[in-house]
Design a protein around this motif. Structure first.
Motif, short mmCIF file in Angstrom:
data_model
loop_
_atom_site.label_atom_id
_atom_site.label_comp_id
_atom_site.label_asym_id
_atom_site.label_seq_id
_atom_site.Cartn_x
_atom_site.Cartn_y
_atom_site.Cartn_z
N VAL A 147 7.33 -6.38 1.31
CA VAL A 147 6.22 -6.40 0.34
C VAL A 147 4.91 -6.02 1.04
CG1 VAL A 147 4.82 -7.87 -1.16
CG2 VAL A 147 7.30 -8.08 -1.19
N ALA A 148 4.70 -6.59 2.24
CA ALA A 148 3.45 -6.36 2.95
C ALA A 148 3.27 -4.89 3.31
CB ALA A 148 3.39 -7.23 4.21
N TRP A 149 4.33 -4.27 3.88
CA TRP A 149 4.12 -2.86 4.27
C TRP A 149 4.07 -1.94 3.07
CZ3 TRP A 149 7.28 1.14 3.10
CH2 TRP A 149 8.68 0.98 3.05
N VAL A 150 4.81 -2.27 2.02
CA VAL A 150 4.73 -1.44 0.82
C VAL A 150 3.33 -1.55 0.21
CG1 VAL A 150 5.58 -1.17 -1.55
CG2 VAL A 150 7.21 -1.53 0.32
N LEU A 151 2.79 -2.77 0.26
CA LEU A 151 1.44 -2.98 -0.29
C LEU A 151 0.40 -2.16 0.49
CD1 LEU A 151 0.05 -6.39 -1.44
CD2 LEU A 151 -1.37 -4.93 -0.05
N VAL A 152 0.45 -2.29 1.81
CA VAL A 152 -0.55 -1.60 2.63
C VAL A 152 -0.38 -0.08 2.53
CG1 VAL A 152 -1.33 -1.18 4.99
CG2 VAL A 152 -0.85 -3.52 4.22
N LEU A 153 0.86 0.37 2.68
CA LEU A 153 1.10 1.81 2.62
C LEU A 153 0.82 2.35 1.21
CD1 LEU A 153 1.91 3.90 4.68
CD2 LEU A 153 4.31 3.59 4.05
N GLY A 154 1.14 1.54 0.22
CA GLY A 154 0.87 1.93 -1.17
C GLY A 154 -0.62 2.10 -1.41
N LEU A 155 -1.42 1.17 -0.86
CA LEU A 155 -2.87 1.29 -1.00
C LEU A 155 -3.38 2.52 -0.25
CD1 LEU A 155 -4.23 -2.38 -0.66
CD2 LEU A 155 -4.20 -0.94 -2.71
N LEU A 156 -2.85 2.73 0.95
CA LEU A 156 -3.29 3.89 1.74
C LEU A 156 -2.94 5.20 1.03
CD1 LEU A 156 -2.35 2.79 5.37
CD2 LEU A 156 -4.64 3.00 4.38
N ALA A 157 -1.81 5.19 0.30
CA ALA A 157 -1.38 6.41 -0.37
C ALA A 157 -2.22 6.69 -1.61
CB ALA A 157 0.10 6.31 -0.75
N THR A 158 -2.69 5.63 -2.28
CA THR A 158 -3.39 5.83 -3.54
C THR A 158 -4.91 5.77 -3.42
OG1 THR A 158 -3.04 3.48 -3.99
CG2 THR A 158 -1.51 5.03 -5.03
N ALA A 159 -5.43 5.03 -2.42
CA ALA A 159 -6.89 4.88 -2.30
C ALA A 159 -7.62 6.22 -2.13
CB ALA A 159 -7.23 3.93 -1.16
N PRO A 160 -7.07 7.18 -1.35
CA PRO A 160 -7.78 8.46 -1.24
C PRO A 160 -7.92 9.14 -2.60
CG PRO A 160 -6.12 8.30 0.47
CD PRO A 160 -5.90 7.14 -0.44
N LEU A 161 -6.88 9.02 -3.45
CA LEU A 161 -6.98 9.61 -4.79
C LEU A 161 -8.09 8.93 -5.58
CD1 LEU A 161 -3.14 9.72 -5.62
CD2 LEU A 161 -4.57 11.53 -4.65
N GLY A 162 -8.14 7.60 -5.46
CA GLY A 162 -9.21 6.87 -6.14
C GLY A 162 -10.57 7.26 -5.61
N ALA A 163 -10.65 7.45 -4.29
CA ALA A 163 -11.93 7.81 -3.68
C ALA A 163 -12.38 9.20 -4.13
CB ALA A 163 -11.82 7.76 -2.15
N ILE A 164 -11.42 10.11 -4.26
CA ILE A 164 -11.76 11.46 -4.72
C ILE A 164 -12.28 11.39 -6.16
CG2 ILE A 164 -10.78 13.71 -5.37
CD1 ILE A 164 -8.82 13.31 -2.96
N ALA A 165 -11.57 10.63 -7.00
CA ALA A 165 -12.00 10.50 -8.40
C ALA A 165 -13.38 9.86 -8.48
CB ALA A 165 -10.99 9.68 -9.19
N GLY A 166 -13.59 8.79 -7.69
CA GLY A 166 -14.87 8.10 -7.72
C GLY A 166 -16.01 8.94 -7.17
N SER A 167 -15.68 9.93 -6.33
CA SER A 167 -16.71 10.81 -5.77
C SER A 167 -17.08 11.91 -6.74
CB SER A 167 -16.23 11.48 -4.48
OG SER A 167 -15.91 10.51 -3.52
N LEU A 168 -16.09 12.38 -7.48
CA LEU A 168 -16.33 13.53 -8.36
C LEU A 168 -16.89 13.12 -9.72
CD1 LEU A 168 -13.20 15.72 -7.56
CD2 LEU A 168 -15.50 15.84 -6.58
N ILE A 169 -16.51 11.92 -10.18
CA ILE A 169 -16.97 11.47 -11.49
C ILE A 169 -18.16 10.55 -11.25
CG2 ILE A 169 -16.31 10.35 -13.64
CD1 ILE A 169 -13.37 10.84 -12.77
N SER A 170 -19.32 10.91 -11.84
CA SER A 170 -20.52 10.18 -11.42
C SER A 170 -20.76 8.89 -12.18
CB SER A 170 -21.75 11.08 -11.53
OG SER A 170 -21.85 11.54 -12.85
N SER A 171 -20.23 8.76 -13.38
CA SER A 171 -20.52 7.54 -14.12
C SER A 171 -19.33 6.59 -14.09
CB SER A 171 -20.85 7.89 -15.57
OG SER A 171 -20.42 6.86 -16.43
#
Lengths: 284, 323
Positions: A147-171
Motif C-alpha cells: 500500500v505504501a509504495w503504491v501510494l507514493v508511486l501513485g502520487l508521483l505518477a499523477t502529481a506532475p499531471l496535476g501540476a501541469i493542469a494547475g499551471s496552465l489553468i489560471s482560475s
C-alpha cells in the motif's frame, strides 16, 4: 547539500506538517477529503449482501481498495491542480518566490502535506473496511508495505499531471470544471468499481495505459484474496508491471511538468495576483 | 543553526550596501505590453539609508517598475542593478538581501500570524552575515509593527490594516538591505500610518535603501528623502518635497476676463505680467484672479488629467507646470 537548501528542506517539512494540522482542524477540508469516502462506505454497507459474480467475495470488499486507489489518484491530480491554482491566485506562490529558497520550501511542503492527507484517508478506509465489512482482510505488514509504495508511486505518477493542469489553468474554479469529466471517464474504464476484466478489450487497453488502473490493482493485491484474480485483466496482480507503468508516468510527467512549472512560476507577479483578486471579488 | 553559521560569507564579498554606490540603479527602463508602453525610459537610483518615494496616479507604472526591480517581471529594455546584480538573473543569496511588500496579498489565510512569520523567517537564517544577523527576532518584530496581541490570530481574521502590517513585518524579517514597498499603507488608520512612518525612518537609519510607491502626496511628503513623480511612463519630476514645492510655486496662475471672454495664463512673475496686462488693456480687464499653485495643486491636476484618459498629455502638462 548546502546550508540554505538544508534549511529550506527542513522548513518545507515543517510547512507540510503545519498545513496538515490546518487540514485536520478545518471542517471544509475534512469534508473535502473524507466526505466522498464516507458516502462510499455507506453505499458499501448497503450493498454488502451482493457478491462479485462467480465468487463469494462481497462486491464492497473490492470497492474498498479501489477507493484507496481513487483517493491516491484524486490527490495527485485534482488536489495538486486546485491547490496550485489557488496558491497562484491568492499570492502564496508569490510569497514563496519573495523569500530565499522559498520555492523549495513550498514544493516540499506541498508534497508532505498532500502525502500525509492521502495516507490518512487511505488509513481511515482500511480501518473502516476492517471494522464494518464482512470478511475484509486488513492484511499484514507486507500488504501495508505494498500500500505504501503504491501510494507514493501513485502520487508521483499523477502529481506532475496535476501540476501541469494547475499551471496552465489560471482560475481554481476552472480547474475542477476542466478536470472532473475526464477524470470520471478514466475512473469508469479503470476497474475501480467494476472489474476491468469484464470491459470491452479496447477499454482495457486504455485503462492499462493510464495510472489509475495500476494504482487500483496494487491496492487490490494487498487486500483481496487470490481467488479474485479470476476477474483481473490477465488473472494476475502484475505488481512489477504496475511499478514499471507508474514509474514511467512519473518520469515522463516530471520531465514535462518541470519546464511548465518554471514558466508559470516565472510569470507570477503582484499584478497577476491583483487581477486574480479582482476576478475572485467579481464572482462575489 | 551551527550549520548555518559555517556557510556565511564576509559582507565585503557582496558590496553594494555601503559606500556611496547606489543600492538601486536604473537607467532607460522600458516596459511594453503589446502596443502600449507602460514605462518609456525610467531613470532612478536609491542609495543605502535613503527613502525614495515613487509617486504617481494609479496605472502610472509604479507597480511594474517595482516588480522589475524585485525580479518578478522581465523588462523590455534598460539597465537595472539592484545590490549590484541584475534582478532578472540574480540568485537566492541576492534574494535574501531584499525585502518585498507587494500590493495585494491574501495568502496563508489559515496560518497564525506568528506561525507564518516564524516560518518565513527561517529561510533567512543561512544568509546571516557578521554585523547583519538574520532573521530578526519574531516577538520583537511583532512588537514593532504592533501585532503582539494578534500573534496567535489566524491571518484571515485580521483587518485590512493589520494584514498589511503583517506584510510589512514579513518584508523586513530578513533584515533587508533594500526594501520595496508597494502601496504599503492601504487600509491603515492614522495611528498605524504614523507608526509605519516611524518604522520606515528607523529602517533608513539602519542603512536600508527604501523604495516605496504611493499615490498619496501627503504620505510621500512625510516619508521621502526624494520624491519621483511617475507619469506617462517617465519620471516627470524628481526632488525633495521642498524642492518640488519650490519649483511649482515658481509659477502663478493668472485668470481674468476681457470682453466677456475668459483668459488663463501661467507665469513665473505674476507682478510683471499684470503690469503688462493693465498697460495693454487697462479697464477692460475684469474678474482678476492670481493664484500661486502648490505641489498639491499640480499633482491633483496631474491625477485628474491622467484619469480623464490622456496619460501622455497629463505628463507633459505636469512637466510644464513643474519645470
Amino acid at each position: 547539500m548546502n546550508a540554505p537548501s538544508m534549511t529550506a528542506l527542513r522548513a518545507g517539512f515543517s510547512r507540510g506538517l503545519i498545513e496538515y494540522r490546518h487540514t485536520l482542524s478545518s471542517k471544509g477540508d475534512l469534508f473535502a477529503h473524507f466526505g466522498t469516502i464516507t458516502v462510499f462506505i455507506v453505499v458499501s454497507l448497503i450493498m454488502s449482501g451482493q457478491d462479485i459474480d462467480g465468487t463469494d467475495v462481497p462486491i464492497a470488499n473490492m470497492w474498498m481498495p479501489g477507493l484507496m486507489g481513487l483517493t491516491v489518484c484524486m490527490s495527485g491530480l485534482l488536489t495538486v491542480a486546485s491547490t496550485l491554482a489557488t496558491d497562484r491566485e491568492d499570492g502564496t506562490l508569490l510569497r514563496a518566490k519573495a523569500v530565499p529558497d522559498g520555492m523549495i520550501g513550498y514544493l516540499i511542503g506541498k508534497a508532505v502535506h498532500i502525502a500525509l492527507v492521502t495516507a490518512s484517508v487511505v488509513a481511515v478506509l482500511i480501518v473502516a473496511a476492517t471494522l464494518l465489512l464482512d470478511g475484509f482482510d486488513p492484511g499484514g505488514p507486507a500488504d501495508w508495505a505494498t500500500v505504501a509504495w503504491v501510494l507514493v508511486l501513485g502520487l508521483l505518477a499523477t502529481a506532475p499531471l496535476g501540476a501541469i493542469a494547475g499551471s496552465l489553468i489560471s482560475s481554481p474554479r476552472a480547474v475542477m470544471a476542466v478536470l472532473v469529466l475526464p477524470f470520471m471517464a478514466v475512473m469508469g474504464v479503470s476497474g475501480i468499481f467494476y472489474q476491468a476484466g469484464a470491459l470491452p478489450e479496447w477499454m482495457q487497453w486504455i485503462a492499462q495505459a493510464l495510472p489509475l488502473y495500476w494504482i487500483g490493482l496494487g491496492m487490490r493485491s494487498a487486500f483481496l484474496p487470490d481467488t479474485l484474480l479470476a476477474v483481473e485483466i490477465t488473472e494476475s496482480w502484475r505488481l512489477d508491471q504496475a511499478a514499471l507503468v507508474l514509474t514511467a508516468w512519473a518520469v515522463v510527467g516530471f520531465l514535462v511538468a518541470v519546464p511548465i512549472l518554471r514558466r508559470m512560476a516565472r510569470r507570477e507577479s503582484g499584478a497577476r495576483v491583483e487581477a486574480g483578486r479582482r476576478r475572485a471579488m467579481q464572482r462575489g | 543553526m551551527a550549520l548555518v553559521e559555517e556557510d556565511t560569507h564576509a559582507p565585503a564579498a557582496h558590496g553594494g550596501a555601503d559606500g556611496p554606490g547606489a543600492a538601486v540603479e536604473v537607467s532607460g527602463l522600458r516596459m511594453r505590453y503589446g502596443d502600449s508602453e507602460v514605462l518609456a525610459g525610467v531613470d532612478l537610483h536609491v542609495r543605502s539609508g535613503e527613502v525614495v518615494v515613487l509617486l504617481g496616479p494609479n496605472g502610472a507604472g509604479k507597480t511594474t517598475t517595482v516588480e522589475i526591480l524585485e525580479g518578478f517581471r522581465a523588462r523590455s529594455a534598460g539597465d537595472v542593478r539592484v545590490l549590484g546584480a541584475d534582478p532578472a538573473t540574480a540568485d537566492e543569496r541576492w534574494r535574501a538581501r531584499l525585502g518585498v511588500v507587494m500590493q495585494s496579498w491574501r495568502d496563508h489565510g489559515r496560518w497564525r500570524v506568528e506561525e507564518l512569520l516564524s516560518h518565513l523567517a527561517g529561510f533567512y537564517a543561512p544568509y546571516a552575515e557578521p554585523g547583519r544577523p538574520k532573521p530578526r527576532a519574531v516577538p520583537e518584530l511583532l512588537e514593532t509593527v504592533g501585532l503582539s496581541d494578534y500573534a496567535r490570530r489566524r491571518i484571515n481574521t485580521l483587518s485590512g490594516g493589520q494584514r498589511r502590517r503583517l506584510d510589512v513585518a514579513i518584508g523586513i524579517v530578513g533584515r533587508p538591505e533594500v526594501l520595496f514597498l508597494d502601496e504599503p499603507t492601504a487600509g491603515f488608520d492614522p495611528e498605524a500610518r504614523r507608526g509605519f512612518h516611524d518604522l520606515v525612518h528607523g529602517l533608513a537609519d539602519e542603512n536600508t535603501a527604501i523604495l516605496l510607491t504611493t499615490h498619496d502626496l501627503d504620505e510621500a511628503e512625510k516619508l521621502a528623502d526624494r520624491i519621483l513623480i511617475l507619469a506617462g511612463g517617465r519620471v516627470a519630476a524628481e526632488g525633495s518635497a521642498e524642492q518640488l514645492a519650490g519649483r511649482v510655486s515658481a509659477d502663478a496662475e493668472v485668470k481674468w476676463t476681457r470682453g466677456g471672454q475668459r483668459f488663463v495664463h501661467s507665469t513665473p512673475d505674476a507682478t510683471a505680467f499684470l503690469r503688462g496686462l493693465f498697460a495693454d488693456y487697462g479697464d477692460e480687464v475684469a474678474d482678476l484672479e492670481v493664484r500661486r499653485a502648490g505641489l498639491e495643486d499640480a499633482y491633483i491636476s496631474l491625477v485628474n488629467r491622467y484619469e480623464a484618459g490622456g496619460a501622455h498629455e497629463a505628463a507633459s502638462a505636469f512637466a510644464e507646470e513643474i519645470r
